[in-house]
Design a protein around this motif. Structure first.
Motif, mmCIF file in Angstrom:
data_model
loop_
_atom_site.group_PDB
_atom_site.id
_atom_site.type_symbol
_atom_site.label_atom_id
_atom_site.label_comp_id
_atom_site.label_asym_id
_atom_site.label_seq_id
_atom_site.Cartn_x
_atom_site.Cartn_y
_atom_site.Cartn_z
ATOM 1 N N VAL A 12 -2.277 -0.432 -3.752
ATOM 2 C CA VAL A 12 -3.243 0.176 -2.762
ATOM 3 C C VAL A 12 -3.019 1.870 -2.549
ATOM 4 N N GLU A 13 -4.084 2.502 -2.315
ATOM 5 C CA GLU A 13 -3.749 4.054 -2.204
ATOM 6 C C GLU A 13 -4.068 4.533 -0.640
ATOM 7 N N ASP A 14 -4.987 3.800 -0.271
ATOM 8 C CA ASP A 14 -5.061 4.147 1.294
ATOM 9 C C ASP A 14 -4.711 3.677 2.286
ATOM 10 N N GLU A 15 -4.149 4.041 3.427
ATOM 11 C CA GLU A 15 -3.706 3.648 4.627
ATOM 12 C C GLU A 15 -4.345 2.485 5.229
ATOM 13 N N ASP A 16 -5.627 2.591 5.523
ATOM 14 C CA ASP A 16 -6.679 1.868 6.207
ATOM 15 C C ASP A 16 -6.617 0.385 5.301
ATOM 16 N N SER A 17 -6.811 0.643 4.149
ATOM 17 C CA SER A 17 -6.639 -0.849 3.244
ATOM 18 C C SER A 17 -5.477 -1.403 3.362
ATOM 19 N N LYS A 18 -4.459 -0.557 3.283
ATOM 20 C CA LYS A 18 -3.173 -1.184 3.390
ATOM 21 C C LYS A 18 -2.701 -1.894 4.648
ATOM 22 N N GLU A 19 -3.059 -1.285 5.836
ATOM 23 C CA GLU A 19 -3.031 -1.924 7.034
ATOM 24 C C GLU A 19 -3.948 -3.436 7.163
ATOM 25 N N ILE A 20 -5.056 -3.323 6.577
ATOM 26 C CA ILE A 20 -5.683 -4.717 6.509
ATOM 27 C C ILE A 20 -4.809 -5.806 5.657
ATOM 28 N N LEU A 21 -4.513 -5.516 4.691
ATOM 29 C CA LEU A 21 -3.678 -6.432 3.794
ATOM 30 C C LEU A 21 -2.526 -6.771 4.469
ATOM 31 N N ASN A 22 -1.841 -5.807 5.296
ATOM 32 C CA ASN A 22 -0.516 -5.997 5.821
ATOM 33 C C ASN A 22 -0.721 -7.145 6.956
ATOM 34 N N GLN A 23 -2.015 -7.259 7.779
ATOM 35 C CA GLN A 23 -2.246 -8.247 8.591
ATOM 36 C C GLN A 23 -2.388 -9.387 7.814
ATOM 37 N N VAL A 24 -3.108 -9.306 6.721
ATOM 38 C CA VAL A 24 -3.718 -10.718 6.197
ATOM 39 C C VAL A 24 -2.556 -11.325 5.523
ATOM 40 N N TYR A 25 -1.307 -10.764 5.257
ATOM 41 C CA TYR A 25 -0.208 -11.368 4.544
ATOM 42 C C TYR A 25 0.869 -11.495 5.723
ATOM 43 N N ILE A 26 0.752 -11.299 6.752
ATOM 44 C CA ILE A 26 2.028 -11.779 7.789
ATOM 45 C C ILE A 26 2.107 -13.078 7.881
ATOM 46 N N PRO A 27 1.158 -13.952 8.027
ATOM 47 C CA PRO A 27 1.516 -15.471 8.128
ATOM 48 C C PRO A 27 2.406 -16.049 6.799
ATOM 49 N N PHE A 28 2.299 -15.435 5.546
ATOM 50 C CA PHE A 28 3.095 -16.069 4.650
ATOM 51 C C PHE A 28 4.409 -15.709 4.671
ATOM 52 N N ASN A 29 5.087 -14.746 5.262
ATOM 53 C CA ASN A 29 6.532 -14.405 5.539
ATOM 54 C C ASN A 29 6.971 -14.323 3.987
ATOM 55 N N ALA A 30 6.534 -13.552 3.031
ATOM 56 C CA ALA A 30 7.088 -13.589 1.776
ATOM 57 C C ALA A 30 7.314 -11.901 1.532
ATOM 58 N N PRO A 31 7.963 -11.639 0.829
ATOM 59 C CA PRO A 31 8.229 -10.253 0.579
ATOM 60 C C PRO A 31 6.749 -9.573 -0.100
ATOM 61 N N VAL A 32 6.377 -8.442 0.911
ATOM 62 C CA VAL A 32 5.093 -7.868 0.183
ATOM 63 C C VAL A 32 5.530 -6.390 -0.503
#
Ligand SMILES: NC(=O)c1ccc[n+]([C@@H]2O[C@H](COP(=O)([O-])OP(=O)(O)OC[C@H]3O[C@@H](n4cnc5c(N)ncnc54)[C@H](O)[C@@H]3O)[C@@H](O)[C@H]2O)c1
Length: 428
Positions: A173-193
């Motif tokens: 990812v290059e932009d912060e807005d996209s990164k933030e969305i993906l951050n939220q999406v993967y929180i429940p997985f409890n895996a190294p991102v």
């Protein structure tokens, strides 16, 4: 909310997985029959556990027959899981991706969202092809849409467990807005991102798949060599190979062999690889993996010398850090340092100094090169313009700051933030 475009093995698993983790998910597929089947609680292919997940999620968190416009405009992330079949020349056919991306732009009404490519595409595809296409769409439709690459590592037959319990999540990812969305999406997985560049994300996926295919081809070549030589019990040989303790442990010591460096050396690997290659030929079989293996062990040393020659002026003092073929040993037989020093001398570098915690004397005696030997790491760093690290001695890793005070070529990737058992060249 999330939209998933393409409901094949990866897409349907992804859609049901996110919905099971509590997200509202729209699933979209162009194949009407596939959509009808899923709407009727039928998984259109065999994949354990998906039917159970579909029964639980359809009509709750998972919606499958909504129009694309509704899905896209209610979503922050649109995940593309369409196919990327091979073209005739072996390249990846990206037409499904482009048409999926365009459909998102057409359907979107304007609020920021990120298009996430989960389909497997070769390194540089996003940066060189998909990103320019998205920028062109951004200009044509004037809609703020970001782009991320999120390769999928699931295995067919284990798709549900692999998706729900990933060992790693990789996001280019290059932009912060996209990164933030993906951050939220993967929180429940409890895996190294891991957030990396687009090219790295794509490369990591191919690193994994091509390692697996190479190991399979290696094993098949070995079985063919065994057959040509005769009287070899192939399954027993592999069973015994698997008893090697290097396969076990966390991380398994075998990982240190799946790590780049500047070639293998020492007394065993070079001669044994060459000898098996040779005897296979005597028995009428032409090994390709072994032949390629030997060739790469030559080429990596040219690569190292070329990398140095590309930027280091001939009058500079080059410090060779490490002469032994691996750390923890003073064995300098067929050590990569020998070949690399030879290549540098041939290129006209005359100011070469060398330091090895154990092997200075024996190296000098064996090769008698016109270079100088230095007794300590501090002294050699002081004298040098450029440092060329060729053996992964712990002393080098422990003195990272000192080494980074000069231009450093770390050809063992020793200073990377990885366990010493992996970056230490215990193997090669
Ligand atoms: N199968 C695996 O084990 C696996 C694992 C990891 C990654 N991948 C990668 O994931 C991607 C998908 O693989 P798959 O096995 O799920 O493929 P698949 O062929 O089973 O499914 C792709 C689906 O996308 C649909 N589609 C095509 N264009 C569309 C569009 N514009 N909008 C909506 N739907 C569209 C197709 O109708 C099809 O149902 C590939 O790039 C593959 O390499 C696959």
């Amino acid at each position: 909310m999330i939209t998933v475009l393409g409901l094949g093995f990866v897409g349907l698993t992804t859609a049901l997985g996110f919905s099971k983790k509590g997200f509202k998910v729209y699933g979209i597929d162009l194949d009407k029959q596939r959509v009808d089947s899923i709407s009727n609680y039928n998984i259109p292919f065999y994949e354990p556990h998906l039917d159970e997940a579909l029964r639980e999620e359809l009509g709750n968190n998972f919606v499958v027959d909504a129009p694309l416009e509704e899905a896209v405009n209610n979503s922050k992330a649109v995940i593309i899981c369409v196919g990327t079949p091979s073209n005739e020349d072996g390249s990846a056919n990206l037409s499904y991706i482009f048409s999926a991306v365009e459909s998102v732009f057409k359907a979107s009404e304007g609020e920021f969202k990120v298009i996430v490519t989960k389909s497997t595409v070769p390194p540089s595809t996003i940066s060189k092809k998909v990103k320019p296409f998205v920028e062109e769409m951004n200009r044509a439709y004037n809609k703020p849409i970001g782009l991320a690459s999120n390769p999928e590592f699931l295995r067919e037959g284990h798709a549900w467990n692999d998706f729900m319990n990933p060992d790693r999540v990789v996001i280019g990812v290059e932009d912060e807005d996209s990164k933030e969305i993906l951050n939220q999406v993967y929180i429940p997985f409890n895996a190294p991102v891991h957030y990396v560049s687009y090219n790295s994300a794509e490369f990591i996926k191919y690193l994994s798949n091509t390692l697996l295919s190479t190991l399979i081809s290696f094993s098949n070549e070995m079985a063919m060599i065994a057959d040509h030589i005769g009287d070899i019990d192939v399954p027993t040989a592999f069973k015994i190979l698997h008893q090697d303790k290097r396969w076990y442990g966390t991380p398994a010591a075998m990982a240190s062999y799946v790590y780049p460096g500047c070639g293998y050396g020492g007394y065993c690997l070079p001669k044994d690889t060459a000898a098996l290659n040779s005897i296979a030929k005597d028995h009428g079989f032409e090994p390709k993996v072994l032949e390629g293996n030997l060739k790469i062990n030559e080429e990596i040393k040219d690569f190292v010398a070329e990398k140095i020659a590309a930027v280091v002026p001939k009058e500079n003092t080059i410090a060779i850090l490490g002469l032994a073929f691996k750390s923890g040993s003073d064995d300098v037989r067929l050590t990569p340092s020998k070949f690399i020093i030879e290549k540098l001398l041939a290129k006209g570098y005359t100011n070469i100094v060398a330091y090895d915690p154990m092997a200075n004397e024996i190296f000098d005696k064996m090769y008698n090169f016109p270079i100088k030997y230095v007794g300590s790491l501090e002294d050699i760093v002081e004298q040098a313009d450029d440092l060329v690290l060729l053996t992964a001695w712990p002393e080098f890793k422990e003195n990272k700051d000192l080494l980074q005070s000069k231009r450093l070529f770390d050809f063992r990737y020793t200073l990377a933030d990885l366990p010493a058992s992996v970056v230490g060249d215990t193997s090669a």
